[in-house]
Design a protein around this motif. Structure first.
Motif, PDB file in Angstrom:
ATOM      1  N   PHE A  22       0.969  -1.191   0.087  1.00 37.96           N
ATOM      2  CA  PHE A  22      -0.091  -0.067  -0.050  1.00 37.96           C
ATOM      3  C   PHE A  22       0.795   1.384  -0.171  1.00 37.96           C
ATOM      4  CE2 PHE A  22      -2.851  -3.159   2.134  1.00 37.96           C
ATOM      5  CZ  PHE A  22      -3.862  -3.052   1.182  1.00 37.96           C
ATOM      6  N   PRO A  26      -3.900   5.241  -2.446  1.00 36.25           N
ATOM      7  CA  PRO A  26      -4.829   5.889  -3.524  1.00 36.25           C
ATOM      8  C   PRO A  26      -4.258   6.609  -4.678  1.00 36.25           C
ATOM      9  CG  PRO A  26      -5.471   6.789  -1.604  1.00 36.25           C
ATOM     10  CD  PRO A  26      -4.231   6.213  -1.400  1.00 36.25           C
ATOM     11  N   VAL A  34     -11.380   7.672  -7.373  1.00 35.61           N
ATOM     12  CA  VAL A  34     -10.202   6.933  -6.477  1.00 35.61           C
ATOM     13  C   VAL A  34     -10.089   5.569  -7.406  1.00 35.61           C
ATOM     14  CG1 VAL A  34      -9.670   5.739  -4.564  1.00 35.61           C
ATOM     15  CG2 VAL A  34     -10.856   8.062  -4.250  1.00 35.61           C
ATOM     16  N   ALA A  36      -8.601   1.608  -7.795  1.00 34.92           N
ATOM     17  CA  ALA A  36      -8.272   0.602  -6.871  1.00 34.92           C
ATOM     18  C   ALA A  36      -8.360  -0.692  -7.879  1.00 34.92           C
ATOM     19  CB  ALA A  36      -9.217   0.203  -5.826  1.00 34.92           C
ATOM     20  N   ASP A  37      -7.723  -1.621  -7.260  1.00 26.83           N
ATOM     21  CA  ASP A  37      -7.565  -2.961  -7.990  1.00 26.83           C
ATOM     22  C   ASP A  37      -8.834  -3.752  -7.542  1.00 26.83           C
ATOM     23  OD1 ASP A  37      -5.327  -2.351  -9.606  1.00 26.83           O
ATOM     24  OD2 ASP A  37      -4.042  -3.185  -7.857  1.00 26.83           O
ATOM     25  N   ALA A  38      -9.429  -4.535  -8.578  1.00 30.48           N
ATOM     26  CA  ALA A  38     -10.363  -5.664  -8.143  1.00 30.48           C
ATOM     27  C   ALA A  38     -10.223  -6.766  -9.010  1.00 30.48           C
ATOM     28  CB  ALA A  38     -11.926  -4.945  -8.529  1.00 30.48           C
ATOM     29  N   HIS A  42      -8.592  -2.776 -13.115  1.00 24.94           N
ATOM     30  CA  HIS A  42      -8.698  -1.729 -12.500  1.00 24.94           C
ATOM     31  C   HIS A  42      -9.816  -0.983 -12.494  1.00 24.94           C
ATOM     32  CE1 HIS A  42      -4.274  -2.013 -12.256  1.00 24.94           C
ATOM     33  NE2 HIS A  42      -4.256  -1.964 -13.488  1.00 24.94           N
ATOM     34  N   GLU A  44     -12.484   2.588 -11.035  1.00 25.26           N
ATOM     35  CA  GLU A  44     -12.273   3.852 -10.674  1.00 25.26           C
ATOM     36  C   GLU A  44     -13.685   4.239 -10.086  1.00 25.26           C
ATOM     37  OE1 GLU A  44     -11.785   8.542 -12.203  1.00 25.26           O
ATOM     38  OE2 GLU A  44     -11.537   6.807 -13.687  1.00 25.26           O
ATOM     39  N   LYS A 114     -17.714   6.205   2.021  1.00 27.01           N
ATOM     40  CA  LYS A 114     -16.753   4.912   1.615  1.00 27.01           C
ATOM     41  C   LYS A 114     -17.667   3.846   1.059  1.00 27.01           C
ATOM     42  CE  LYS A 114     -14.559   5.464   6.188  1.00 27.01           C
ATOM     43  NZ  LYS A 114     -13.186   5.622   6.202  1.00 27.01           N
ATOM     44  N   ALA A 129     -13.436  -4.274  -4.424  1.00 21.18           N
ATOM     45  CA  ALA A 129     -12.864  -3.249  -4.337  1.00 21.18           C
ATOM     46  C   ALA A 129     -13.304  -2.385  -3.160  1.00 21.18           C
ATOM     47  CB  ALA A 129     -12.408  -2.298  -5.542  1.00 21.18           C
ATOM     48  N   ARG A 130     -12.472  -1.657  -2.396  1.00 21.28           N
ATOM     49  CA  ARG A 130     -12.942  -0.909  -1.367  1.00 21.28           C
ATOM     50  C   ARG A 130     -12.237   0.655  -1.708  1.00 21.28           C
ATOM     51  NH1 ARG A 130     -13.919  -3.846   3.182  1.00 21.28           N
ATOM     52  NH2 ARG A 130     -13.673  -6.093   2.806  1.00 21.28           N
ATOM     53  N   PHE A 131     -13.145   1.354  -1.314  1.00 23.12           N
ATOM     54  CA  PHE A 131     -12.809   2.893  -1.719  1.00 23.12           C
ATOM     55  C   PHE A 131     -13.112   3.678  -0.520  1.00 23.12           C
ATOM     56  CE2 PHE A 131     -14.294   0.752  -5.461  1.00 23.12           C
ATOM     57  CZ  PHE A 131     -13.281   1.171  -6.534  1.00 23.12           C
TER      58      PHE A 131
END
Length: 140
Positions: A22, A26, A34, A36-38, A42, A44, A114, A129-131
């Motif tokens: 990490f 972000p 933002v 993230a990888d899922a 990728h 957004e 979130k 994925a978490r944001f």
């Protein structure tokens, strides 16, 4: 003493590995959201008003057609959780945008937004994925 060194090394690596993963933090995507990888994708995540958008691309950043994809977001806005279905919103020829609506209130401005998104691409297992969206900065 010889038994202590391998144990110490293993403990140090178990702590350092997650931090290194990490270290870059972000990143902002091309749509101002933002990233993230899922899984191997990728994604957004961004919000405007009560609209939430998820843009999907491959590992190289190339937009993927999401016409047959499914996604659901669990959104935490101002400490209230809600589930939101995200539907394809691309052009008739395809597109990489999934969109839904949530009651976000002022969460976008306060930074209290979130989300956890579960994405299922056609013929693939679900990935998530978490944001944690930062607050919108208003110009004076």
């Amino acid at each position: 003493m010889k038994r202590f060194i391998p144990l110490f090394a293993a403990a140090a690596l178990s702590i350092a590995a997650p931090v290194a993963a990490f270290a870059h933090g972000p990143t902002s995507g091309p749509h101002g959201g933002v990233m993230a990888d899922a899984g191997s994708y990728h994604v957004e995540f961004t919000a405007q008003g009560d609209d939430i958008m998820l843009y999907v691309s491959d590992g190289d950043g190339k937009p993927l057609d999401v016409a047959e994809a499914k996604a659901e977001a669990t959104v935490l806005a101002d400490k209230k959780a809600q589930k939101v279905s995200l539907a394809p919103a691309g052009s008739p020829a395809g597109g990489n945008l999934l969109r839904g609506r949530a009651a976000l209130g002022g969460a976008r401005e306060t930074g209290a937004l979130k989300a956890v998104v579960v994405l299922t691409m056609p013929g693939q297992k679900p990935v998530q994925a978490r944001f944690d969206l930062p607050p919108v900065q208003r110009l004076p």
